[in-house]
Design a protein around this motif. Structure first.
Motif, PDB file in Angstrom:
ATOM      1  N   LEU A 171      75.961  53.276  95.790  1.00 55.32           N
ATOM      2  CA  LEU A 171      75.408  52.196  94.971  1.00 55.32           C
ATOM      3  C   LEU A 171      76.515  51.274  94.470  1.00 55.32           C
ATOM      4  O   LEU A 171      76.326  50.052  94.391  1.00 55.32           O
ATOM      5  N   GLY A 172      77.669  51.857  94.143  1.00 52.80           N
ATOM      6  CA  GLY A 172      78.786  51.042  93.698  1.00 52.80           C
ATOM      7  C   GLY A 172      79.280  50.092  94.780  1.00 52.80           C
ATOM      8  O   GLY A 172      79.616  48.937  94.507  1.00 52.80           O
ATOM      9  N   SER A 188      76.016  47.453  95.878  1.00 56.19           N
ATOM     10  CA  SER A 188      75.585  46.452  94.902  1.00 56.19           C
ATOM     11  C   SER A 188      76.596  45.318  94.797  1.00 56.19           C
ATOM     12  O   SER A 188      76.230  44.134  94.770  1.00 56.19           O
ATOM     13  N   SER A 227      69.885  48.482  90.247  1.00 60.09           N
ATOM     14  CA  SER A 227      70.790  49.618  90.075  1.00 60.09           C
ATOM     15  C   SER A 227      70.229  50.673  89.125  1.00 60.09           C
ATOM     16  O   SER A 227      70.708  51.805  89.096  1.00 60.09           O
ATOM     17  N   GLY A 249      76.619  51.167  90.064  1.00 54.56           N
ATOM     18  CA  GLY A 249      76.075  49.889  90.521  1.00 54.56           C
ATOM     19  C   GLY A 249      76.354  48.760  89.553  1.00 54.56           C
ATOM     20  O   GLY A 249      76.830  47.681  89.947  1.00 54.56           O
ATOM     21  N   SER A 250      76.089  48.977  88.282  1.00 57.52           N
ATOM     22  CA  SER A 250      76.310  47.923  87.289  1.00 57.52           C
ATOM     23  C   SER A 250      77.800  47.671  87.082  1.00 57.52           C
ATOM     24  O   SER A 250      78.221  46.544  86.808  1.00 57.52           O
TER      25      SER A 250
END
Length: 270
Positions: free
Chosen positions: A175-176, A179, A197, A208-209
Motif C-alpha cells: 500500500l505504501g 498509493s 488507504s 498508504g497515507s
C-alpha cells in the motif's frame, strides 16, 4: 511466581534494543523517490523497517520469545496512531463532510476483490479456500466471521488466515508503494487515494497515507484526516458488509463457477 505478560514485555530489553536500532537505521536512510514516467515510487522508512524486521526473523538474532512479545507492540503503536488521527480529524471535519457519499460507499471496493480475484483463484485450481481469501481484505473481524460460520480448520478458514498473514507481512509495503505511485502517476486527487488507504488496517493505512503525505506535504492534515475517517468506517461497517454482501456473493459466485467442475469430478468418481 510467574511473570505477567506485561512485565515480560517490558523486561525484554533485547526486543526494544533491536527495534530502536532498526528505527535509527531506517530514519538515517530516509526517503527515496524513484521516477517512473510522470509518476514516482516512494520508498519510506516504514518499508525498510518491515524488510529489516522480516529478514531478522529468519536469523538467530530474533528468537520466538521476541516475535511473541512484538505482537502487542503493534497494537500499542496503532493505538497511538489512532489517537493522533483523532486529534487531526477534528479541525478537518468540514473537509470530511464535503466528501459525502464517497466515504460511505468505499466498502463497495471489496466487490472488486470478489469479482476479480475469486475467478482467478478458481482458474488457478483453488477450491473453497478461495472464498475465505477473496470475500474481504481478511483482517481480524473477517477471521472471526469465517471461523464462526465455517470453523477454523475449514478450507475457508485456511484461506482467510493465509490472506491475514500475507496482508500482515506485505500489505503495508504494498500500500505504501502503490498509493504514492498512483497519486503521482494519475490525474486523480491524492485525497481519493487517502480515502482508499483506509482499508480497515492501521498499519496499511499508515503506510498508504505516509506515502501520500511525503508526496503532498502541503495536504498532510487533510490526507491523514481522510485516511483515518475512512479506516474507521471500514473497521465499523466492513464486517457488516462482509456478512450481508461480500460473503454471500463470494459463495454464490464460487458455486456458479465451479458447478461444471464439480459435475465432472462426480462423473470421474462414478
Amino acid at each position: 511466581m510467574k511473570q505477567s505478560k506485561e512485565m515480560a514485555l517490558l523486561k525484554d530489553w533485547k526486543l526494544h534494543l533491536i527495534v530502536f536500532i532498526i528505527v535509527l537505521i531506517t530514519e538515517r536512510i530516509g526517503q527515496f523517490s524513484i521516477k517512473v514516467g510522470p509518476g514516482a515510487i516512494l520508498l519510506l522508512p516504514m518499508l525498510y523497517a518491515l524488510i529489516i524486521g522480516l529478514a531478522l526473523y529468519f536469523t538467530p538474532i530474533i528468537k520466538e520469545k521476541q516475535s511473541i512479545n512484538a505482537e502487542p507492540l503493534i497494537i500499542i503503536g496503532v493505538g497511538m496512531l489512532v489517537a493522533k488521527i483523532g486529534v487531526i480529524i477534528g479541525p478537518q471535519i468540514i473537509s470530511i463532510i464535503e466528501m459525502g457519499p464517497a466515504l460511505l460507499l468505499q466498502e463497495l471496493g471489496n466487490l472488486g476483490t470478489i469479482f476479480v480475484a475469486l475467478p482467478i483463484a478458481i482458474l488457478l485450481g483453488m477450491k473453497r479456500e478461495a472464498i475465505g481469501m477473496t470475500h474481504s481484505i481478511g483482517r481480524e473481524p473477517n477471521i472471526g466471521l469465517i471461523v464462526d460460520k465455517f470453523g477454523f480448520d475449514s478450507a475457508e478458514g485456511r484461506g482467510v488466515m493465509t490472506m491475514y498473514i500475507f496482508g500482515t507481512v506485505f500489505g503495508a509495503a504494498f500500500l505504501g508503494l502503490i498509493s504514492g505511485f498512483l497519486a503521482t502517476y494519475t490525474p486523480m486527487s491524492p485525497l481519493s487515494f487517502a480515502m482508499a488507504s483506509g482499508v480497515g488496517s492501521g498499519s496499511m493505512m499508515a503506510a498508504g497515507s505516509g506515502a501520500l503525505v511525503a508526496a503532498y506535504p502541503e495536504m498532510a492534515d487533510q490526507i491523514v484526516a481522510l485516511a483515518g475517517a475512512s479506516n474507521l468506517i471500514s473497521t465499523a461497517f466492513g464486517l457488516y458488509f462482509s456478512i450481508f454482501i461480500g460473503l454471500p456473493i463470494a459463495e454464490r459466485l464460487y458455486n456458479l463457477m465451479t458447478r461444471n467442475r464439480d459435475k465432472k469430478a462426480l462423473k470421474g468418481v462414478d
